[in-house]
Write an enzyme that holds these catalytic residues in place. Sequence first.
Site, PDB file in Angstrom:
ATOM      1  N   HIS A 220      -2.506   6.866   4.351  1.00 45.13           N
ATOM      2  CA  HIS A 220      -1.441   5.868   4.539  1.00 45.13           C
ATOM      3  C   HIS A 220      -0.059   6.343   4.089  1.00 45.13           C
ATOM      4  O   HIS A 220       0.789   5.537   3.720  1.00 45.13           O
ATOM      5  CB  HIS A 220      -1.812   4.561   3.825  1.00 45.13           C
ATOM      6  CG  HIS A 220      -1.238   3.345   4.520  1.00 45.13           C
ATOM      7  ND1 HIS A 220      -1.361   2.067   4.032  1.00 45.13           N
ATOM      8  CD2 HIS A 220      -0.526   3.224   5.681  1.00 45.13           C
ATOM      9  CE1 HIS A 220      -0.772   1.211   4.834  1.00 45.13           C
ATOM     10  NE2 HIS A 220      -0.248   1.893   5.855  1.00 45.13           N
TER      11      HIS A 220
ATOM     12  N   CYS B 253       0.800  -1.237   0.000  1.00 46.42           N
ATOM     13  CA  CYS B 253       0.000   0.000   0.000  1.00 46.42           C
ATOM     14  C   CYS B 253       0.829   1.283   0.000  1.00 46.42           C
ATOM     15  O   CYS B 253       0.707   2.114  -0.902  1.00 46.42           O
ATOM     16  CB  CYS B 253      -0.922   0.019   1.224  1.00 46.42           C
ATOM     17  SG  CYS B 253      -1.973  -1.415   1.406  1.00 46.42           S
TER      18      CYS B 253
END
Length: 595
Positions: free
Chosen positions: A145, A84
Site C-alpha cells: 500500500h 493506512c
Amino acid sequence: IFHLFLHTRKKMELLLLLIIFQCTINSVKTHNVSKPNIILLMADDLGIGDLGCYGNRTLRTPNIDRLAEEGVTLTQHIAASPLCTPSRAAFLTGRYPIRSGMAAFSRVGVFLFSASSGGLPSEEITFSKLLKQKGYATALIGKWHLGMSCESSNDFCHHPHSHGFDYFYGLPVTNLRDCKPGQGSVFLKGVQKALVIPIQIIGIALVSLSIVQYIGLLKVPFQALGYFFLIITISLVVLIFFFYHFRHLNCFLMRDHQIIQQPLSYENLTQRLTKEAMQFIGRNTDAPFLLVLSYLHVHTALYASENFKGKSKHGLYGDAVEEMDWSVGQVLDVLEKHNLGDKTLVYFTSDQGAHVEEISSAGEVHGGYNGVYKGGKSTNWEGGIRVPGLLRWPGVVQAGAYIDEPTSNMDIFPTIVKLADAQLPSDRIIDGHDLLPLLQGKVTRSKHEFLFHYCNAYLNAVRWHPGNSESVWKVVFFTPNFSPEDSNGCYDSHVCFCHGGFITQHDPPLLFDLSRDPEEKVPLTPETESRFYEILRVVHQAVDNHTRSLHAVPNQLSWDNLLWKPWLQLCCSSLFQSCYCDYESGGSPLEVHSG
C-alpha cells in the site's frame, strides 16, 4: 612460604576464572541485545478493544495475548496517521508522513489503484534498507500500500524491493470490498455522486447547443461537436471498463516482481501468508532477519477460512480476528521450533484504529471495537489513532509490564535500527524515539513530549505530556462532522474527511486531559482548567517549532499521482485477456506485462 605461594596462586587462578566467566556473561548479554531477529506484525484496521489483552472478553486471541503476558503492553501507543498509507509510511521511515509527501491535501488520503504513480519516495530511508545493509535478510509478506511504479510499469520505483526488502509476497495495494465478489463497492456510491452533476451539465450543454444551432443564433461546426462526443464516449468507455475490471486490475498477489494470482483468491489466503512467513524464518535460522508480516485482516472485504468461519461470537469480523490470532501463534511456534524465541524481538500493532463505519449491505457490523475511545479510522479522536502495541523479547524486555506513556509507531524505526548496530540517518529529522530503555524499565518517561496528529496533510491536534506532570494534554484544532450528528462516525460518507465543509474549526481549540478523560467526553474551559491559556500557548509554540522543521516535498498523493494510469498497469496476461492468471495452484509465474 611455599604453601602461601600455592594459596595465593589458587586465589589468582580463581579470580582469573571469575573474570573470564564475567566477560563471557557480558559477551552473551551483548550478543543477546545486539542484532536480534525482528518480527513486526501489523494488523489492518484492528480496534484496540478487539484483543483480550486490552480488555475484550468475547473474542478469543490467546496468541496475541501471549505476547502481552511475555512482554510489554503499550497502553498509549499512537499511530502517526489514522489512515493506512500515511501510517505505514511513518512506520517504515520513523517520520511524520508530511515530511515524505505521503499526506494528501485532497479528500483521498490513500492509494486506491495499482497503476497510480505516487508512492514512498526512493529518497526516504526505511528501517529495512538500514537492516539490509547490516546483513539482515529482509521480507515483507502481506499488504504493501505504498505505491508500485513511477513512469513505466516495470520500473518498480516504489516496490518493496526498492525500499530494502529482499523478498516480497503479497498485495501491492490493499484489500477492498471491490476485491471480493458479493461484498459491495467502496466506489459505486462516490462515483454515482461524482458523475451525476457532470452528466447533467453535459446534457444541458448539448441540448442548449442543439437549440441555438437549430434556431440559427450560433453556428457550431459539426466536426467540433463530433470531437466532443468522441471524447465523452471514450472517457465513459474507459471509466466503465476500469470499474467493471477493477478486481482484476487492482486486487492481485505478487511474489517479488511477478504476479502469481490475478485476481486475488481469498481461499486459504491467511494460511498462505502464514506459510510464507514460516518458510522465510526457516530459511534464515543462522543469520539475523527482519520479517514484516502485514495482515490483510481485518480490513474489508472480510474473509475467513473454513476452519474459522462461523466460529466466533462476532460474525465474520470476529472470525477474521481469531484467524489472525491463529497465524500469530504459528509464527511464535516456528520461533520455538528453531530455538529462536530468545533471539527475536516480536512486535504487534495495527496501522490505525477500527473502521467503525463498516456495515455490510445486509446490516452486519464489519468494523471493529475501539474500546472506550471515541471515533475510529480516518479521525484523530483516540479511537482512530490509539492502537495495540505489544513487544516481546524474553530475557531482554520486561514480561507482563504495562507502559502508559505516549509512544508512536514511528518509534519502531530507531528502536530496531539501533538494535541492528546501524546508524540513524543524520541528514533528516527522525520523529521516533528508541523504545528499548522504556521497555527494559531503565527509564519511566517517554521521550515524546509532543506528538502531532495529522488528518491527511492538515495538522488536526497536538498531544503534550509535560515532563513535570502526569497529565497528557490534547489540543484539537478541528473535528470531523459526524453523520448522523449524534453518531460515532461519518456513516453517510463511509469515512471522515479533513477539510472544508466536512469539519468544524475550533477557536479556541478544544482541550482535553487524556489522563483524566481518555474518552474525550468533556472539553476543558478556562473556567474548569486554570492553566487553559498557558497550555495553549505552549502547544502553539511547539506547533511553530514543528512547522519550521518541515520542508516542501513533492506530494505523492496529489490527484495526478492518485489517478489510474493505463501505461502503469501490471498484467500477467494482457488487458484484452482481462489480466487473468493463477500460478498459486501450480505452474511457473510469468513476468508481468504492461497494459
